[in-house]
Design an enzyme around this catalytic site. Structure first.
Site, PDB file in Angstrom:
ATOM      1  CB  SER A 241      -0.974  -0.001   1.182  1.00 48.68           C
ATOM      2  OG  SER A 241      -0.309  -0.285   2.391  1.00 48.68           O
ATOM      3  CG  HIS A 271      -0.977  -5.251   1.947  1.00 55.33           C
ATOM      4  ND1 HIS A 271      -0.399  -5.124   3.184  1.00 55.33           N
ATOM      5  CD2 HIS A 271      -0.861  -4.009   1.369  1.00 55.33           C
ATOM      6  CE1 HIS A 271       0.044  -3.887   3.341  1.00 55.33           C
ATOM      7  NE2 HIS A 271      -0.238  -3.191   2.261  1.00 55.33           N
ATOM      8  CG  HIS A 318       5.479  -8.935   8.246  1.00 51.58           C
ATOM      9  ND1 HIS A 318       6.478  -8.104   7.795  1.00 51.58           N
ATOM     10  CD2 HIS A 318       4.337  -8.190   8.254  1.00 51.58           C
ATOM     11  CE1 HIS A 318       5.958  -6.911   7.551  1.00 51.58           C
ATOM     12  NE2 HIS A 318       4.662  -6.941   7.815  1.00 51.58           N
ATOM     13  NE  ARG A 327       1.774  -3.884  12.335  1.00 55.89           N
ATOM     14  CZ  ARG A 327       1.686  -4.005  11.011  1.00 55.89           C
ATOM     15  NH1 ARG A 327       1.262  -2.991  10.286  1.00 55.89           N
ATOM     16  NH2 ARG A 327       2.028  -5.132  10.411  1.00 55.89           N
ATOM     17  CG  ASP A 373      -3.750  -8.017   8.561  1.00 58.10           C
ATOM     18  OD1 ASP A 373      -4.373  -6.968   8.790  1.00 58.10           O
ATOM     19  OD2 ASP A 373      -2.866  -8.098   7.693  1.00 58.10           O
ATOM     20  NE  ARG A 399      -0.148   1.291   6.404  1.00 55.53           N
ATOM     21  CZ  ARG A 399       0.366   0.074   6.338  1.00 55.53           C
ATOM     22  NH1 ARG A 399       0.743  -0.392   5.192  1.00 55.53           N
ATOM     23  NH2 ARG A 399       0.533  -0.659   7.434  1.00 55.53           N
TER      24      ARG A 399
HETATM   25  N1  CMX Z   1       1.077 -19.722   6.042  1.00 55.66           N
HETATM   26  C1  CMX Z   1       1.591 -20.632   5.172  1.00 55.66           C
HETATM   27  N2  CMX Z   1       2.674 -20.407   4.410  1.00 55.66           N
HETATM   28  C2  CMX Z   1       3.279 -19.227   4.561  1.00 55.66           C
HETATM   29  C3  CMX Z   1       2.839 -18.252   5.473  1.00 55.66           C
HETATM   30  C4  CMX Z   1       1.670 -18.535   6.220  1.00 55.66           C
HETATM   31  N3  CMX Z   1       1.122 -17.644   7.064  1.00 55.66           N
HETATM   32  N4  CMX Z   1       3.652 -17.180   5.410  1.00 55.66           N
HETATM   33  C5  CMX Z   1       4.575 -17.476   4.477  1.00 55.66           C
HETATM   34  N5  CMX Z   1       4.343 -18.697   3.968  1.00 55.66           N
HETATM   35  C6  CMX Z   1       5.035 -19.351   2.859  1.00 55.66           C
HETATM   36  C7  CMX Z   1       4.962 -18.470   1.623  1.00 55.66           C
HETATM   37  O1  CMX Z   1       3.723 -18.627   0.943  1.00 55.66           O
HETATM   38  C8  CMX Z   1       6.142 -18.930   0.828  1.00 55.66           C
HETATM   39  O2  CMX Z   1       5.792 -20.146   0.193  1.00 55.66           O
HETATM   40  P1  CMX Z   1       6.320 -20.478  -1.297  1.00 55.66           P
HETATM   41  O3  CMX Z   1       7.805 -20.608  -1.148  1.00 55.66           O
HETATM   42  O4  CMX Z   1       5.630 -21.753  -1.628  1.00 55.66           O
HETATM   43  O5  CMX Z   1       5.922 -19.326  -2.174  1.00 55.66           O
HETATM   44  C9  CMX Z   1       7.162 -19.248   1.920  1.00 55.66           C
HETATM   45  O6  CMX Z   1       6.410 -19.441   3.134  1.00 55.66           O
HETATM   46  C10 CMX Z   1       8.167 -18.143   2.148  1.00 55.66           C
HETATM   47  O7  CMX Z   1       7.474 -16.943   2.396  1.00 55.66           O
HETATM   48  P2  CMX Z   1       8.113 -15.799   3.324  1.00 55.66           P
HETATM   49  O8  CMX Z   1       9.367 -15.345   2.673  1.00 55.66           O
HETATM   50  O9  CMX Z   1       8.172 -16.229   4.733  1.00 55.66           O
HETATM   51  O10 CMX Z   1       6.997 -14.672   3.255  1.00 55.66           O
HETATM   52  P3  CMX Z   1       6.717 -13.619   2.104  1.00 55.66           P
HETATM   53  O11 CMX Z   1       7.557 -12.424   2.352  1.00 55.66           O
HETATM   54  O12 CMX Z   1       6.822 -14.251   0.740  1.00 55.66           O
HETATM   55  O13 CMX Z   1       5.184 -13.276   2.328  1.00 55.66           O
HETATM   56  C11 CMX Z   1       3.272 -12.770   3.594  1.00 55.66           C
HETATM   57  C12 CMX Z   1       4.752 -12.538   3.432  1.00 55.66           C
HETATM   58  C13 CMX Z   1       2.735 -11.835   4.679  1.00 55.66           C
HETATM   59  C14 CMX Z   1       2.558 -12.442   2.267  1.00 55.66           C
HETATM   60  C15 CMX Z   1       3.037 -14.240   3.995  1.00 55.66           C
HETATM   61  O14 CMX Z   1       3.620 -14.480   5.258  1.00 55.66           O
HETATM   62  C16 CMX Z   1       1.574 -14.628   4.025  1.00 55.66           C
HETATM   63  O15 CMX Z   1       1.021 -14.973   2.977  1.00 55.66           O
HETATM   64  N6  CMX Z   1       0.897 -14.568   5.227  1.00 55.66           N
HETATM   65  C17 CMX Z   1      -0.515 -14.821   5.317  1.00 55.66           C
HETATM   66  C18 CMX Z   1      -1.301 -13.629   4.822  1.00 55.66           C
HETATM   67  C19 CMX Z   1      -1.172 -12.463   5.784  1.00 55.66           C
HETATM   68  O16 CMX Z   1      -1.318 -12.598   6.988  1.00 55.66           O
HETATM   69  N7  CMX Z   1      -0.925 -11.261   5.228  1.00 55.66           N
HETATM   70  C20 CMX Z   1      -0.892 -10.012   6.030  1.00 55.66           C
HETATM   71  C21 CMX Z   1       0.501  -9.434   6.223  1.00 55.66           C
HETATM   72  C22 CMX Z   1       0.441  -8.132   6.969  1.00 55.66           C
HETATM   73  C23 CMX Z   1      -0.160  -7.077   6.085  1.00 55.66           C
HETATM   74  O17 CMX Z   1       0.510  -6.673   5.120  1.00 55.66           O
HETATM   75  O18 CMX Z   1      -1.287  -6.671   6.318  1.00 55.66           O
END
Ligand code: CMX
Length: 435
Positions: A241, A271, A318, A327, A373, A399
């Site tokens: 964002s 996000h 994250h 948070r 979240d 935000r």
């Molecule tokens: N559950 C399962 N798998 C997860 C995970 C979770 N909560 N968080 C990360 N992973 C996985 C990723 O999908 C990725 O898998 P692939 O290698 O198959 O693609 C792997 O672990 C490595 O990811 P990472 O480097 O740890 O995390 P990223 O920086 O790629 O992604 C985020 C970060 C937040 C998108 C991810 O942790 C996620 O999808 N979390 C769940 C959704 C969420 O809570 N989003 C909100 C974040 C806060 C916000 O911005 O509001």
């Protein structure tokens, strides 16, 4: 006493030579290197953005202008009898780096209250949306339609000097921020509570309290709103964002274009939408249990089932953080005080006990800990905002505080048009020595 705008101008004048010197005298200093994995993997971690509004340490969490979140909550002025600080005070802090004094608050509160007028056409645009529309799509359109109010565009067309861009951007940013809670509450009432007649703001109420009033909520929802907006305000510049807002504004698009785009980025499930996903996912568990509170084993099974289906556990992980999000911790503290026996809060607490170990065992996520979240929906639900599609709108209002203060400073320091360079896959294979 200097107004916020006068204080901001002093800060801008003091800051400009620092940025100019860095570019002129130290422009070739190397701050990072880029790997193939980063270029393909969403530019994760590349140090290539500059902001002084907030800094995210992977272990400590976010600091706003050097203050940790607990410090922000402790040091900002609060309305009489309130537990949470004025949102307007955070605006002052993010813009100037200074904590507002009590006497600054009078001017700030009046200024915000005076900027709450919403043109009729905004309500018409909101009303014209089908009721099945997602509230984030409506919010984005409502902000977009306000673009014709932009002072920046008027000044730009007049040919105002670059050094003055920040002034009209500040006016636009404050105008939009003051209006955001009204637009949000109107969308809420239109979609879910049409019986609530249109409500005009109460000029005697601050940002958080007026939002609660327009949502038709009693105390302590005013404190919930203040807490919610403050924790979501900023997370440095690289998240989707904030970065989208900055990128769009770098083309000298005004803050309405930039904010609408920022809202669109926030609407993604990886996000801001994750807050509603958490509730949807937890309700799936409750349904599966037929209303019965799941045991630890049943909860573990549910988490594993989600992972084995190739889905993520919403609210966990994250891109930068490597510990429990402060948070999350602040919201948890609020719940422990105000709603310790709430069943949903208990469910969320139980999740906290089981998910990190499972994510570690699963071995993919770099951060097994909860993010903001994972907790925010529970608080809203408890206070009667059960329509979880709306939660990301609340995130977007918060935000906006950080994104808009960044945009004012982007203009003040004349940050350049963003234009990174692309490569082809052939080129990467050549660099890797496999072609
Ligand atoms: N559950 C399962 N798998 C997860 C995970 C979770 N909560 N968080 C990360 N992973 C996985 C990723 O999908 C990725 O898998 P692939 O290698 O198959 O693609 C792997 O672990 C490595 O990811 P990472 O480097 O740890 O995390 P990223 O920086 O790629 O992604 C985020 C970060 C937040 C998108 C991810 O942790 C996620 O999808 N979390 C769940 C959704 C969420 O809570 N989003 C909100 C974040 C806060 C916000 O911005 O509001």
């Amino acid at each position: 006493m200097a107004t916020l705008k006068e204080t901001l101008f002093e800060k801008i004048e003091a800051h400009r030579p620092r940025t100019t010197r860095l570019v002129k005298e130290f422009g070739n200093t190397v701050i990072d290197q880029v790997t193939i994995a980063q270029a393909i993997g969403g530019m994760r971690g590349i140090k290539s953005l500059v902001t002084d509004i907030s800094y995210l340490d992977p272990m400590e969490g976010i600091r706003y202008r050097g203050y940790t979140l607990p410090e922000v909550f402790e040091k900002l002025p609060k309305p009489e009898g309130a537990e949470m600080p004025y949102v307007e005070g955070l605006w002052y802090l993010l813009l100037t780096g200074d904590l507002p004094k009590e006497e600054d608050m009078d001017e700030l509160l009046t200024d915000f209250a005076n900027r709450r007028t919403i043109p009729r056409y905004v309500w018409d645009v909101i009303d014209s949306f089908p009721s099945e529309s997602h509230p984030m799509a409506i919010l984005s359109a409502a902000v977009m339609v306000l673009q014709r109010e932009s002072r920046f565009n008027i000044e730009y067309r007049k040919g105002v000097s670059k050094m003055e861009y920040w002034d009209s951007t500040y006016e636009d940013a404050t105008n939009l921020l003051a209006k955001m809670p009204l637009i949000g509450a109107y969308i809420y009432n239109k979609l879910y509570h049409p019986e609530n007649s249109h409500r005009y703001p109460d000029p005697s109420l601050d940002f958080g309290a007026n939002f609660a009033y327009m949502m038709g909520k009693e105390k302590p929802y005013d404190d919930v709103a203040r807490m919610y907006f403050i924790v979501h305000a900023d997370h440095e510049s690289g998240n989707v964002s904030a970065h989208t807002g900055h990128l769009v504004a770098s083309a000298l698009s005004d803050i309405y274009y930039a904010s609408s785009a920022m809202i669109n980025g926030l609407a993604g499930p990886l996000h801001g939408l994750a807050n509603q996903e958490v509730l949807r996912w937890l309700q799936g568990l409750q349904e599966q249990m037929g209303g019965k509170v799941p045991s630890t084993e049943e909860m573990k099974d549910y988490v594993w089932k989600t992972l084995n289906n190739g889905q993520v556990i919403p609210g966990y992980g994250h891109a930068v953080l490597r510990k429990t999000d402060p948070r999350y911790a602040i919201q948890r503290e609020f719940c422990l005080k105000h709603m310790p026996d709430d069943p949903l809060f208990k469910l969320v607490s139980k999740l906290y006990e089981v998910v990190p170990d499972i994510l570690r065992e699963h071995g993919k996520a770099k951060n097994p800990w909860p993010n903001v979240d994972a907790h925010s929906g529970v608080v809203q639900w408890y206070y009667g905002v059960t329509e979880y599609d709306f939660y990301t709108v609340l995130f977007a209002i918060g935000r906006s505080i950080g994104v808009l203060s960044n945009l004012v400073w982007d203009r003040a320091l004349g940050y350049a048009l963003e234009r990174p360079k692309s490569l082809t896959t052939d080129m990467l294979e050549e660099m890797a020595g496999i072609k």
